[in-house]
Design a protein around this motif. Structure first.
Motif, PDB file in Angstrom:
ATOM      1  N   ARG A   1       0.825  -1.213   0.000  1.00 49.77           N
ATOM      2  CA  ARG A   1       0.000   0.000   0.000  1.00 49.77           C
ATOM      3  C   ARG A   1       0.854   1.257   0.000  1.00 49.77           C
ATOM      4  NH1 ARG A   1      -4.839   0.157   4.342  1.00 49.77           N
ATOM      5  NH2 ARG A   1      -4.982   2.260   3.425  1.00 49.77           N
ATOM      6  N   VAL A   2       1.843   1.288   0.878  1.00 52.62           N
ATOM      7  CA  VAL A   2       2.636   2.515   0.970  1.00 52.62           C
ATOM      8  C   VAL A   2       3.557   2.653  -0.234  1.00 52.62           C
ATOM      9  CG1 VAL A   2       4.618   1.646   2.313  1.00 52.62           C
ATOM     10  CG2 VAL A   2       3.869   4.021   2.568  1.00 52.62           C
ATOM     11  N   GLU A   3       4.030   1.530  -0.784  1.00 51.07           N
ATOM     12  CA  GLU A   3       4.865   1.602  -1.990  1.00 51.07           C
ATOM     13  C   GLU A   3       4.072   2.226  -3.138  1.00 51.07           C
ATOM     14  OE1 GLU A   3       8.634   0.555  -4.015  1.00 51.07           O
ATOM     15  OE2 GLU A   3       8.035   0.646  -1.904  1.00 51.07           O
TER      16      GLU A   3
ATOM     17  N   GLY B   1      11.219   0.747  -2.968  1.00 50.41           N
ATOM     18  CA  GLY B   1      11.840  -0.563  -3.096  1.00 50.41           C
ATOM     19  C   GLY B   1      12.696  -1.027  -1.941  1.00 50.41           C
ATOM     20  N   GLY B   2      12.455  -0.534  -0.752  1.00 49.70           N
ATOM     21  CA  GLY B   2      13.268  -1.022   0.366  1.00 49.70           C
ATOM     22  C   GLY B   2      12.792  -0.497   1.699  1.00 49.70           C
ATOM     23  N   GLY B   3      13.366  -1.049   2.756  1.00 55.46           N
ATOM     24  CA  GLY B   3      13.056  -0.586   4.100  1.00 55.46           C
ATOM     25  C   GLY B   3      11.990  -1.423   4.785  1.00 55.46           C
ATOM     26  N   LYS B   4      11.978  -1.332   6.115  1.00 55.75           N
ATOM     27  CA  LYS B   4      11.006  -2.093   6.908  1.00 55.75           C
ATOM     28  C   LYS B   4       9.621  -1.464   6.874  1.00 55.75           C
ATOM     29  CE  LYS B   4      13.827  -1.892  10.500  1.00 55.75           C
ATOM     30  NZ  LYS B   4      15.132  -1.602   9.883  1.00 55.75           N
ATOM     31  N   ARG B   5       9.542  -0.158   6.599  1.00 52.08           N
ATOM     32  CA  ARG B   5       8.266   0.580   6.537  1.00 52.08           C
ATOM     33  C   ARG B   5       7.542   0.544   7.884  1.00 52.08           C
ATOM     34  NH1 ARG B   5       9.977   3.067   1.969  1.00 52.08           N
ATOM     35  NH2 ARG B   5       9.507   1.933   0.035  1.00 52.08           N
ATOM     36  N   VAL B   6       8.297   0.617   8.976  1.00 53.53           N
ATOM     37  CA  VAL B   6       7.685   0.568  10.312  1.00 53.53           C
ATOM     38  C   VAL B   6       6.784   1.773  10.537  1.00 53.53           C
ATOM     39  CG1 VAL B   6       8.172   0.714  12.787  1.00 53.53           C
ATOM     40  CG2 VAL B   6       9.476  -0.858  11.350  1.00 53.53           C
ATOM     41  N   ARG B   7       7.195   2.942  10.106  1.00 54.39           N
ATOM     42  CA  ARG B   7       6.399   4.146  10.366  1.00 54.39           C
ATOM     43  C   ARG B   7       5.066   4.111   9.614  1.00 54.39           C
ATOM     44  NH1 ARG B   7      11.345   4.002  10.679  1.00 54.39           N
ATOM     45  NH2 ARG B   7      12.500   4.975  12.383  1.00 54.39           N
ATOM     46  N   PRO B   8       5.041   3.774   8.318  1.00 56.63           N
ATOM     47  CA  PRO B   8       3.738   3.589   7.677  1.00 56.63           C
ATOM     48  C   PRO B   8       2.891   2.508   8.340  1.00 56.63           C
ATOM     49  CG  PRO B   8       5.442   3.837   6.024  1.00 56.63           C
ATOM     50  CD  PRO B   8       6.145   3.719   7.338  1.00 56.63           C
ATOM     51  N   MET B   9       3.525   1.425   8.779  1.00 57.41           N
ATOM     52  CA  MET B   9       2.752   0.380   9.452  1.00 57.41           C
ATOM     53  C   MET B   9       2.115   0.904  10.732  1.00 57.41           C
ATOM     54  SD  MET B   9       4.634  -3.305   8.903  1.00 57.41           S
ATOM     55  CE  MET B   9       6.299  -2.854   9.366  1.00 57.41           C
ATOM     56  N   LEU B  10       2.809   1.781  11.433  1.00 60.91           N
ATOM     57  CA  LEU B  10       2.218   2.395  12.632  1.00 60.91           C
ATOM     58  C   LEU B  10       1.015   3.256  12.263  1.00 60.91           C
ATOM     59  CD1 LEU B  10       5.359   3.410  14.730  1.00 60.91           C
ATOM     60  CD2 LEU B  10       3.482   1.950  15.513  1.00 60.91           C
ATOM     61  N   VAL B  11       1.099   3.974  11.147  1.00 57.40           N
ATOM     62  CA  VAL B  11      -0.051   4.764  10.693  1.00 57.40           C
ATOM     63  C   VAL B  11      -1.248   3.845  10.464  1.00 57.40           C
ATOM     64  CG1 VAL B  11      -0.960   6.238   8.849  1.00 57.40           C
ATOM     65  CG2 VAL B  11       1.399   6.562   9.631  1.00 57.40           C
ATOM     66  N   TYR B  12      -1.030   2.779   9.708  1.00 58.46           N
ATOM     67  CA  TYR B  12      -2.128   1.863   9.378  1.00 58.46           C
ATOM     68  C   TYR B  12      -2.663   1.149  10.621  1.00 58.46           C
ATOM     69  CZ  TYR B  12      -0.855   2.410   4.425  1.00 58.46           C
ATOM     70  OH  TYR B  12      -0.605   2.913   3.164  1.00 58.46           O
ATOM     71  N   ALA B  13      -1.773   0.687  11.485  1.00 63.09           N
ATOM     72  CA  ALA B  13      -2.209  -0.053  12.674  1.00 63.09           C
ATOM     73  C   ALA B  13      -2.971   0.847  13.637  1.00 63.09           C
ATOM     74  CB  ALA B  13      -1.002  -0.673  13.379  1.00 63.09           C
ATOM     75  N   ALA B  14      -2.511   2.085  13.794  1.00 65.66           N
ATOM     76  CA  ALA B  14      -3.225   3.024  14.661  1.00 65.66           C
ATOM     77  C   ALA B  14      -4.597   3.338  14.087  1.00 65.66           C
ATOM     78  CB  ALA B  14      -2.414   4.305  14.835  1.00 65.66           C
TER      79      ALA B  14
ATOM     80  N   ALA C   1     -13.538   4.388   3.900  1.00 61.22           N
ATOM     81  CA  ALA C   1     -13.516   5.781   3.449  1.00 61.22           C
ATOM     82  C   ALA C   1     -12.232   6.496   3.875  1.00 61.22           C
ATOM     83  CB  ALA C   1     -14.729   6.531   3.997  1.00 61.22           C
ATOM     84  N   ALA C   2     -11.576   5.965   4.903  1.00 68.32           N
ATOM     85  CA  ALA C   2     -10.353   6.600   5.400  1.00 68.32           C
ATOM     86  C   ALA C   2      -9.098   6.092   4.701  1.00 68.32           C
ATOM     87  CB  ALA C   2     -10.221   6.375   6.908  1.00 68.32           C
ATOM     88  N   ASP C   3      -9.237   5.107   3.795  1.00 70.51           N
ATOM     89  CA  ASP C   3      -8.051   4.479   3.201  1.00 70.51           C
ATOM     90  C   ASP C   3      -7.158   5.467   2.470  1.00 70.51           C
ATOM     91  OD1 ASP C   3      -8.702   2.034   4.196  1.00 70.51           O
ATOM     92  OD2 ASP C   3      -9.310   1.143   2.292  1.00 70.51           O
ATOM     93  N   MET C   4      -7.748   6.384   1.694  1.00 74.56           N
ATOM     94  CA  MET C   4      -6.941   7.329   0.930  1.00 74.56           C
ATOM     95  C   MET C   4      -6.158   8.251   1.858  1.00 74.56           C
ATOM     96  SD  MET C   4      -8.075   9.995  -2.091  1.00 74.56           S
ATOM     97  CE  MET C   4      -8.733   8.631  -3.062  1.00 74.56           C
ATOM     98  N   ALA C   5      -6.795   8.702   2.933  1.00 68.58           N
ATOM     99  CA  ALA C   5      -6.121   9.573   3.890  1.00 68.58           C
ATOM    100  C   ALA C   5      -5.019   8.823   4.631  1.00 68.58           C
ATOM    101  CB  ALA C   5      -7.123  10.169   4.867  1.00 68.58           C
ATOM    102  N   LEU C   6      -5.279   7.563   4.993  1.00 73.72           N
ATOM    103  CA  LEU C   6      -4.253   6.766   5.653  1.00 73.72           C
ATOM    104  C   LEU C   6      -3.062   6.543   4.738  1.00 73.72           C
ATOM    105  CD1 LEU C   6      -6.421   4.103   7.527  1.00 73.72           C
ATOM    106  CD2 LEU C   6      -4.880   5.755   8.599  1.00 73.72           C
ATOM    107  N   ASP C   7      -3.319   6.272   3.462  1.00 74.46           N
ATOM    108  CA  ASP C   7      -2.218   6.101   2.506  1.00 74.46           C
ATOM    109  C   ASP C   7      -1.391   7.385   2.395  1.00 74.46           C
ATOM    110  OD1 ASP C   7      -2.938   3.488   1.942  1.00 74.46           O
ATOM    111  OD2 ASP C   7      -3.999   3.971   0.098  1.00 74.46           O
ATOM    112  N   GLY C   8      -2.063   8.533   2.348  1.00 72.16           N
ATOM    113  CA  GLY C   8      -1.344   9.799   2.259  1.00 72.16           C
ATOM    114  C   GLY C   8      -0.513  10.067   3.493  1.00 72.16           C
ATOM    115  N   ALA C   9      -1.071   9.806   4.673  1.00 75.55           N
ATOM    116  CA  ALA C   9      -0.331  10.016   5.919  1.00 75.55           C
ATOM    117  C   ALA C   9       0.860   9.070   5.998  1.00 75.55           C
ATOM    118  CB  ALA C   9      -1.258   9.820   7.111  1.00 75.55           C
ATOM    119  N   ALA C  10       0.660   7.811   5.584  1.00 76.39           N
ATOM    120  CA  ALA C  10       1.751   6.840   5.600  1.00 76.39           C
ATOM    121  C   ALA C  10       2.870   7.268   4.655  1.00 76.39           C
ATOM    122  CB  ALA C  10       1.224   5.457   5.205  1.00 76.39           C
ATOM    123  N   ALA C  11       2.514   7.752   3.472  1.00 77.08           N
ATOM    124  CA  ALA C  11       3.529   8.216   2.519  1.00 77.08           C
ATOM    125  C   ALA C  11       4.271   9.426   3.071  1.00 77.08           C
ATOM    126  CB  ALA C  11       2.868   8.551   1.183  1.00 77.08           C
TER     127      ALA C  11
END
Length: 297
Positions: free
Chosen positions: A15-17, A44-57, A66-76
């Motif tokens: 998702r974040v990629e 193409g790399g990294g653990k992506r821990v910070r985006p995962m925290l956005v999604y998990a929170a 309905a929040a998926d687009m906003a979550l993707d933007g915040a994660a990016a």
């Protein structure tokens, strides 16, 4: 039945990629070298821990489709800030590293001036992305404020400055903790906070997220310090032993390996305890705490 944690991590990574690739300038757009290097750094790399925290929170706070687009933007956005910090951190004037995420660092692959500009451009792109989130204006302002404060002199940049000023110096345990709560912890706390903001979390939920990341943010750095002396460069995807070689104060140099491991485990337990207000709805956050403390890279 929910997908297992590994599958969930893979989904978050995809998702974040996709979100990163969508908002990064195309490599063929002028100035092409800068845009190519931005994509090289971010994709193409990294653990992506910070985006995962956005999604998990967000999930813990009851995110709807309905929040998926906003979550993707915040994660990016939070990943852009993280990547910019890595690009600058690797430069010769900072940590002078040649390897990041298993590949040559940006200043090695391109050049120092390009790397400097890549970091600058990724930082500003993060706030451009946040400004366009499909949220109520008040929530957009909150998101920008949270990420800007976590990134600046009262957060990540300030922690990095303290780190550089104390190479070869002895720090008290309290000073070491203060440095890492800024350098590493601030952006991790902002990541979970963004997930809560995007999903209009309650005050109780936001306090619980902050308590959770207060523990997880420090645990992440403690484990990084442990891995710097116990893992090799192939495992880490970056140069192992850099902290010791640079004579930097770390939890291992301060406490020793066994006590550092005990501290990481204590922080993991604190993170789990902080999730009690979610009444079982924060499974992914609990699993992330385990991943952060028990990882081997």
């Amino acid at each position: 039945m929910k997908a297992d944690f590994q599958t969930w991590m893979g989904t978050c990574g995809e998702r974040v990629e996709m979100a990163l690739a969508r908002v990064l300038p195309p490599a063929e757009l002028a100035p092409t070298r800068l845009h190519e290097a931005m994509r090289y750094a971010a994709l193409g790399g990294g653990k992506r821990v910070r985006p995962m925290l956005v999604y998990a929170a967000g999930e813990a706070c009851g995110a709807t489709p309905a929040a998926d687009m906003a979550l993707d933007g915040a994660a990016a956005a939070v990943e852009f800030i993280h990547v910019y910090s890595l690009v600058h951190d690797d430069m010769p004037c900072m940590d002078d590293d040649a390897l990041r995420r298993g590949r040559p660092t940006v200043h090695v692959q391109y050049d120092e001036a390009c790397a400097l500009l890549v970091g600058d451009a990724l930082q500003t792109l993060a706030f451009d992305v946040l400004s366009q989130l499909p949220l109520a204006p008040a929530l957009t302002v909150q998101a920008i404020q949270v990420l800007s404060q976590a990134s600046g002199s009262a957060g990540m940049a300030g922690g990095q400055a303290i780190d550089l000023m104390n190479v070869g110096q002895q720090l008290s345990l309290a000073e070491l903790e203060g440095m890492h709560r800024l350098k590493t912890g601030a952006l991790l706390r902002a990541s979970a906070a963004l997930g809560g903001i995007v999903t209009a979390a309650t005050s109780e939920q936001r306090r619980a997220l902050d308590a959770y990341t207060h523990a997880v943010g420090l645990a992440f750095q403690v484990v990084d310090d442990i891995l710097d002396v116990t893992a090799d460069s192939g495992q880490l995807g970056k140069t192992a032993g850099k902290d010791a070689a640079a004579d930097k104060p770390t939890y291992v140099s301060h406490l020793g390996l066994d006590e550092a491991r005990s501290l990481a485990e204590s922080l993991r337990q604190q993170a789990h305890a902080a999730l009690a207000p979610f009444n079982g709805a924060a499974q992914r956050l609990a699993e992330l705490a385990d991943f952060i403390v028990l990882r081997d890279r």
